[in-house]
Write a protein that holds these residues in place. Structure first.
Motif, short mmCIF file in Angstrom:
data_model
loop_
_atom_site.label_atom_id
_atom_site.label_comp_id
_atom_site.label_asym_id
_atom_site.label_seq_id
_atom_site.Cartn_x
_atom_site.Cartn_y
_atom_site.Cartn_z
N ASP A 123 36.84 -66.53 -6.73
CA ASP A 123 37.84 -67.53 -7.07
C ASP A 123 37.13 -68.73 -7.70
O ASP A 123 36.26 -69.32 -7.09
CB ASP A 123 38.58 -67.95 -5.81
N THR A 124 37.55 -69.09 -8.90
CA THR A 124 36.83 -70.13 -9.61
C THR A 124 37.51 -71.47 -9.51
O THR A 124 37.11 -72.40 -10.18
CB THR A 124 36.68 -69.74 -11.08
N GLY A 125 38.53 -71.61 -8.73
CA GLY A 125 39.18 -72.89 -8.58
C GLY A 125 40.58 -72.90 -9.15
O GLY A 125 41.13 -71.86 -9.51
N VAL A 126 41.14 -74.09 -9.24
CA VAL A 126 42.49 -74.25 -9.76
C VAL A 126 42.46 -74.11 -11.29
O VAL A 126 41.62 -74.74 -11.95
CB VAL A 126 43.06 -75.63 -9.37
N SER A 127 43.35 -73.31 -11.82
CA SER A 127 43.41 -73.17 -13.27
C SER A 127 44.75 -73.64 -13.80
O SER A 127 45.78 -73.53 -13.10
CB SER A 127 43.14 -71.72 -13.70
N GLN A 128 44.74 -74.18 -15.00
CA GLN A 128 45.97 -74.68 -15.62
C GLN A 128 46.02 -74.19 -17.06
O GLN A 128 45.01 -74.16 -17.76
CB GLN A 128 46.01 -76.22 -15.60
N ASN A 129 47.23 -73.84 -17.47
CA ASN A 129 47.44 -73.39 -18.84
C ASN A 129 48.76 -73.92 -19.38
O ASN A 129 49.74 -74.02 -18.63
CB ASN A 129 47.48 -71.85 -18.88
N PRO A 130 48.77 -74.28 -20.67
CA PRO A 130 47.62 -74.38 -21.55
C PRO A 130 46.79 -75.62 -21.23
O PRO A 130 47.19 -76.44 -20.43
CB PRO A 130 48.28 -74.50 -22.93
N ARG A 131 45.65 -75.75 -21.84
CA ARG A 131 44.84 -76.95 -21.66
C ARG A 131 45.35 -78.08 -22.52
O ARG A 131 45.24 -79.25 -22.15
CB ARG A 131 43.38 -76.66 -21.98
N HIS A 132 45.90 -77.73 -23.65
CA HIS A 132 46.44 -78.73 -24.57
C HIS A 132 47.77 -78.23 -25.10
O HIS A 132 47.94 -77.04 -25.34
CB HIS A 132 45.50 -78.98 -25.75
N LYS A 133 48.71 -79.18 -25.28
CA LYS A 133 50.00 -78.83 -25.84
C LYS A 133 50.47 -79.99 -26.71
O LYS A 133 50.52 -81.13 -26.25
CB LYS A 133 51.01 -78.58 -24.71
N ILE A 134 50.78 -79.66 -27.96
CA ILE A 134 51.36 -80.64 -28.87
C ILE A 134 52.76 -80.19 -29.19
O ILE A 134 52.98 -79.03 -29.55
CB ILE A 134 50.52 -80.77 -30.17
N THR A 135 53.71 -81.07 -29.03
CA THR A 135 55.09 -80.70 -29.26
C THR A 135 55.82 -81.84 -29.96
O THR A 135 55.34 -82.98 -30.00
CB THR A 135 55.79 -80.37 -27.93
N LYS A 136 56.95 -81.52 -30.51
CA LYS A 136 57.77 -82.55 -31.15
C LYS A 136 58.78 -83.09 -30.14
O LYS A 136 59.25 -82.36 -29.25
CB LYS A 136 58.49 -81.97 -32.36
N ARG A 137 59.12 -84.31 -30.31
CA ARG A 137 60.10 -84.95 -29.44
C ARG A 137 61.39 -84.14 -29.40
O ARG A 137 61.87 -83.66 -30.43
CB ARG A 137 60.40 -86.35 -29.97
N GLY A 138 61.90 -83.95 -28.20
CA GLY A 138 63.13 -83.20 -28.03
C GLY A 138 62.93 -81.74 -27.66
O GLY A 138 63.88 -81.09 -27.21
N GLN A 139 61.71 -81.24 -27.81
CA GLN A 139 61.42 -79.85 -27.45
C GLN A 139 61.16 -79.75 -25.94
O GLN A 139 60.84 -80.72 -25.28
CB GLN A 139 60.21 -79.34 -28.22
N ASN A 140 61.30 -78.54 -25.43
CA ASN A 140 60.98 -78.26 -24.03
C ASN A 140 59.57 -77.69 -23.94
O ASN A 140 59.13 -76.94 -24.82
CB ASN A 140 61.97 -77.25 -23.44
N VAL A 141 58.86 -78.03 -22.88
CA VAL A 141 57.53 -77.49 -22.65
C VAL A 141 57.42 -77.03 -21.20
O VAL A 141 58.09 -77.57 -20.31
CB VAL A 141 56.42 -78.51 -22.95
N THR A 142 56.57 -76.05 -20.98
CA THR A 142 56.32 -75.54 -19.63
C THR A 142 54.83 -75.37 -19.43
O THR A 142 54.13 -74.82 -20.28
CB THR A 142 57.02 -74.19 -19.40
N PHE A 143 54.35 -75.86 -18.29
CA PHE A 143 52.94 -75.73 -17.93
C PHE A 143 52.83 -74.85 -16.69
O PHE A 143 53.72 -74.85 -15.83
CB PHE A 143 52.33 -77.11 -17.59
#
Lengths: 115, 111
Positions: free
Chosen positions: A1-21
């Motif tokens: 186990d290498t620890g806590v992982s998060q994806n994506p590392r970077h996210k660029i989006t336009k205002r009004g869009q939905n994003v999920t991490f």
């Protein structure tokens, strides 16, 4: 186990869009936390789960934000109708009960930029 | 939550000891003192915590004032990899799950 992982590392989006991490905690850690960090500030608590139950939500977590941890393992944080003020680093952490003062292990974060 | 006060920034020479102060005059009897640090482009990481007695681990030492209104994180021999933002956080022993970060102390190590 290498620890806590998060994806994506970077996210660029336009205002009004939905994003999920996504956050994958250390296995067997039953507590999972979300924090948000803006430039020059320390992380701010958003919410936490014990297993699949969401036990506390900050007033920072507006109606546009929703977090889930459906099977008590990984978690997702969704932001609907993103605004430029949502631009920040979103950090996930996990810990193991029962010690309430047990250390939290943080992931590397997802950096969100809303254009 | 009880509040902590830390200097915004500090500098230290490499291979010398570093003493990072934290004031917490409104600390309650059940508050633990935690220190986390955040290296550049990383999430925070736990350093040390204590209640009343001084504590040592492989990363650092924590010196707690007798009245518990202040504490000092001690890095015995700073290296360039210790350059980070250091956060002093109070955490109630009973059920306060979240960590309340301030702005911390940005430590610069001079080679």
């Amino acid at each position: 186990d290498t620890g806590v992982s998060q994806n994506p590392r970077h996210k660029i989006t336009k205002r009004g869009q939905n994003v999920t991490f996504r956050c994958d905690p250390i296995s067997e850690h039953n507590r999972l936390y979300w924090y948000r960090q803006t430039l020059g500030q320390g992380p701010e608590f958003l919410t936490y789960f014990q297993n699949e139950a969401q036990l506390e939500k900050s007033r920072l977590l507006s109606d546009r934000f929703s977090a889930e941890r459906p099977k008590g393992s990984f978690s997702t944080l969704e932001i609907q109708r993103t605004e430029q003020g949502d631009s920040a680093m979103y950090l996930c952490a996990s810990s193991h009960t029962p010690d309430s003062y047990n250390e939290q292990f943080f992931g590397p974060g997802t950096r969100l930029t809303v254009l | 939550d009880a509040k902590t006060t830390q200097p915004n920034s500090m500098e230290s020479n490499e291979e010398e000891p570093v003493h990072l102060p934290c004031n917490h005059s409104t600390i309650s009897g059940t508050d633990y003192i935690h220190w986390y640090r955040q290296l550049p482009s990383q999430g925070p990481e736990y350093v040390i915590h204590g209640l009343t007695s001084n504590v040592n681990n492989r990363m650092a030492s924590l010196a707690i004032a007798e009245d518990r209104k202040s504490s000092t994180l001690i890095l015995h021999r700073a290296t360039l990899r210790d350059a980070a933002v250091y956060y002093c956080i109070l955490r109630d022993e009973f059920g306060n799950e979240k960590l309340t970060f301030g702005t911390g102390t940005r430590l610069t190590i001079i080679p």
